[in-house]
Design a protein around this motif. Structure first.
Motif, PDB file in Angstrom:
ATOM      1  N   PHE A  17       1.020  12.274 -14.970  1.00 58.19           N
ATOM      2  CA  PHE A  17       0.849  10.975 -14.296  1.00 58.19           C
ATOM      3  C   PHE A  17      -0.594  10.496 -14.341  1.00 58.19           C
ATOM      4  N   CYS A  18      -1.498  11.312 -14.863  1.00 54.03           N
ATOM      5  CA  CYS A  18      -2.931  11.077 -14.651  1.00 54.03           C
ATOM      6  C   CYS A  18      -3.633  10.542 -15.895  1.00 54.03           C
ATOM      7  N   GLN A  62     -13.474  17.147 -10.934  1.00 51.84           N
ATOM      8  CA  GLN A  62     -12.029  16.847 -10.963  1.00 51.84           C
ATOM      9  C   GLN A  62     -11.240  18.097 -10.613  1.00 51.84           C
ATOM     10  N   ASN A  82      -6.965  19.644 -17.708  1.00 52.12           N
ATOM     11  CA  ASN A  82      -5.527  19.652 -17.441  1.00 52.12           C
ATOM     12  C   ASN A  82      -4.870  18.419 -18.054  1.00 52.12           C
ATOM     13  N   THR A  83      -3.544  18.427 -18.007  1.00 49.17           N
ATOM     14  CA  THR A  83      -2.820  17.327 -18.655  1.00 49.17           C
ATOM     15  C   THR A  83      -1.690  16.844 -17.751  1.00 49.17           C
ATOM     16  N   CYS A  84      -1.981  16.655 -16.469  1.00 55.35           N
ATOM     17  CA  CYS A  84      -0.947  16.170 -15.546  1.00 55.35           C
ATOM     18  C   CYS A  84      -0.392  14.864 -16.110  1.00 55.35           C
ATOM     19  N   HIS A 141      -7.892  22.921  -7.415  1.00 53.11           N
ATOM     20  CA  HIS A 141      -6.587  22.859  -8.088  1.00 53.11           C
ATOM     21  C   HIS A 141      -5.875  24.186  -7.836  1.00 53.11           C
ATOM     22  N   ARG A 153       2.126  20.282 -13.751  1.00 56.56           N
ATOM     23  CA  ARG A 153       1.228  20.964 -12.811  1.00 56.56           C
ATOM     24  C   ARG A 153       1.704  22.415 -12.842  1.00 56.56           C
ATOM     25  N   VAL A 202      -6.968  10.340 -15.976  1.00 58.19           N
ATOM     26  CA  VAL A 202      -8.353  10.839 -15.968  1.00 58.19           C
ATOM     27  C   VAL A 202      -8.750  11.571 -17.257  1.00 58.19           C
ATOM     28  N   PRO A 203      -7.935  12.536 -17.759  1.00 58.50           N
ATOM     29  CA  PRO A 203      -8.404  13.276 -18.943  1.00 58.50           C
ATOM     30  C   PRO A 203      -8.707  12.365 -20.123  1.00 58.50           C
ATOM     31  N   CYS A 231     -11.726  16.713 -17.228  1.00 59.40           N
ATOM     32  CA  CYS A 231     -10.681  17.638 -16.801  1.00 59.40           C
ATOM     33  C   CYS A 231      -9.930  18.175 -18.009  1.00 59.40           C
TER      34      CYS A 231
HETATM   35 FE1  SF4 Z   1      -6.988  16.687 -14.033  1.00 63.36          FE
HETATM   36 FE2  SF4 Z   1      -6.480  16.111 -11.465  1.00 63.36          FE
HETATM   37 FE3  SF4 Z   1      -5.770  14.399 -13.400  1.00 63.36          FE
HETATM   38 FE4  SF4 Z   1      -4.446  16.671 -13.148  1.00 63.36          FE
HETATM   39  S1  SF4 Z   1      -4.534  15.033 -11.621  1.00 63.36           S
HETATM   40  S2  SF4 Z   1      -5.228  15.788 -15.079  1.00 63.36           S
HETATM   41  S3  SF4 Z   1      -6.067  18.071 -12.497  1.00 63.36           S
HETATM   42  S4  SF4 Z   1      -7.878  15.001 -12.849  1.00 63.36           S
END
Ligand code: SF4
Length: 446
Positions: free
Chosen positions: A172-173, A210, A168-170, A247, A286, A175-176, A166
């Motif tokens: 709280f996340c 994602q 993006n740079t949310c 998204h 976001r 994943v990246p 992903c």
């Molecule tokens: Fe990416 Fe979704 Fe995580 Fe935001 S919440 S960084 S869009 S995977």
């Protein structure tokens, strides 16, 4: 020339894959099983200890590490009683904790990350041969996981990855940092896999990424996702196409048009809202605002009035005020969600939000969470009531002679309790049902 056939390295050994977390992990686990079977391993019979236990972990859910280390602790004694047993840990938590896993659970044999799923059989061999634990974590994707063999969980419904990672740079996340930047698979490869699944009898595919709406960013085609949906519409025998997750930031009208005009694309959308407060959305990084979110829903409903829309919402993000929370409730009421996954915020180490100091007291979070659940239930019931008197299509398997009236509630999303059990036998196909009443998940009739 030596024509002797080398026996696969896992021959005679059994395996079990235990999956935690999201659809991405469920799909990766199908790949892990496929790889192990290709290497000669066979699935362990339920109730018998497996020779190889693989944990496919998740770092997103709360208490993910406690859960993993608890499970590993339990397996230590099983391993002592079962010489030759191997334990492997992969997935997001392995990518994050790396060598830490061996420090806390030295009886683990293999640790592998999200970028080198394909190395599992080799790492198991090496650990067995060298009698030493193997840790291999890569920082970038080695092979796109979809080019690896898979053992599919369902014969009529399949996941197809279109991208991993992903951009993006949310805040709280995690994943990246664990899955890396978005890598897009070429449309031709995606469609070839879909066609292969359909040739194997699959009726429904879910395109997985994602952020499916940014699909194409890597090969410079902003319209790639809409084109992909339309191309899926041209595949003979493919009855249903779904996707997750979109998204709001990247959602474009061409996708709505493709959804509405491609007959086999389900009128279902799971689009994460996360918060209805623009201030909180900004803090979450976001980059859409609530007005934009609502306008996408309006466009979706104007093109597809029967659309079933679901979402994800986080309550108690650091700094969330009563007023912010009221704004979330307001957006929930206006969105007419058919369902929502709701979460109480909890910090993930390694994410920017985990550093924020203005945490919300747990009793306040719990109270808001309960009010949100109430609002979602009301919205779900209201949406479900609109189904009464309509005919709906259900993909499933029905015993010969089973009365159509047994299905009392149905929706395209994961919303309702139903007396319909798709695994009971018979042909898998699309059935049409008339909805004469709604049974809510808690058993209430309406
Ligand atoms: Fe990416 Fe979704 Fe995580 Fe935001 S919440 S960084 S869009 S995977």
């Amino acid at each position: 020339m030596n024509s002797a056939v080398t026996e696969p390295t896992g021959a005679g050994r059994t395996y079990q894959v235990r999956t935690f977390g999201c659809q991405m992990n469920v799909h990766d686990s199908e790949r892990l099983s496929g790889l192990l079977e290709q290497a000669g391993y066979r699935a362990a019979v339920e109730g018998n200890p497996a020779d190889v236990v693989v944990f496919n972990t998740c770092a997103v859910r709360e208490n993910a590490d406690n859960k993993l280390y608890g499970n590993l602790g339990h397996l230590a004694s099983v391993k002592t009683a079962h010489p030759g047993m191997q334990i492997a840990v992969g997935g997001c938590l392995a990518q994050k904790d790396r060598g830490e896993i061996l420090r806390r659970a030295p009886w683990v044999d293999v640790v592998f990350g999200t970028h080198n799923v394909g190395s599992l059989p080799t790492l198991l061999d090496r650990a067995r041969h060298n009698r030493r634990a193997q840790v291999e974590i890569l920082d970038a994707l080695e092979v796109f996981p979809s080019s690896l063999p898979a053992k599919r969980e369902s014969h009529y419904s399949g996941w197809v990855s279109i991208s991993v990672g992903c951009n993006n740079t949310c805040t709280f996340c995690i994943v990246p940092s664990l899955r890396g930047k978005e890598a897009d698979r070429r449309p031709g490869d995606v469609l070839t896999e879909v066609q292969m699944l359909v040739d194997d009898g699959v009726l429904e595919v879910t395109l997985l990424g994602q952020n499916v709406n940014s699909y194409g960013v890597q090969f410079g085609d902003r319209g790639a996702f809409a084109k992909l949906l339309r191309a899926c519409g041209a595949i003979d025998g493919l009855e249903r196409v779904r996707f997750t997750s979109p998204h709001p930031k990247d959602f474009t009208p061409d996708v709505i048009e493709a959804m509405a005009r491609t007959p086999n694309v389900c009128h279902q959308l799971h689009m994460p809202l996360q918060s209805g407060s623009d201030r909180v959305l900004k803090a979450m990084r976001r980059s859409y605002r609530s007005a934009r979110y609502l306008s996408i829903l309006a466009d979706v409903r104007s093109a597809m009035p029967d659309a079933a829309i679901t979402t994800d919402i986080i309550v108690g993000f650091p700094g969330e005020t009563d007023d912010d929370f009221e704004q979330t409730l307001d957006v929930v009421r206006r969105s007419r969600f058919a369902g929502a996954y709701t979460f109480q915020y909890s910090p993930r180490p390694g994410t920017p939000a985990a550093e924020l100091s203005d945490r919300i007291p747990p009793d306040v979070v719990a109270e808001r969470f309960a009010r949100l659940a109430e609002a979602v239930t009301e919205s779900t019931l209201a949406e479900n009531r609109t189904m009464v008197g309509r005919s709906v299509e259900v993909l499933g398997r029905v015993e010969a002679g089973e009365a159509a009236g047994r299905i009392v509630a149905v929706r395209q999303g994961p919303l309702l309790a139903t007396s319909f059990h798709p695994e009971v036998g018979g042909d898998v196909r699309i059935h049409r049902y008339f909805v004469d009443q709604i049974v809510h998940a808690d058993g209430r009739n309406s």
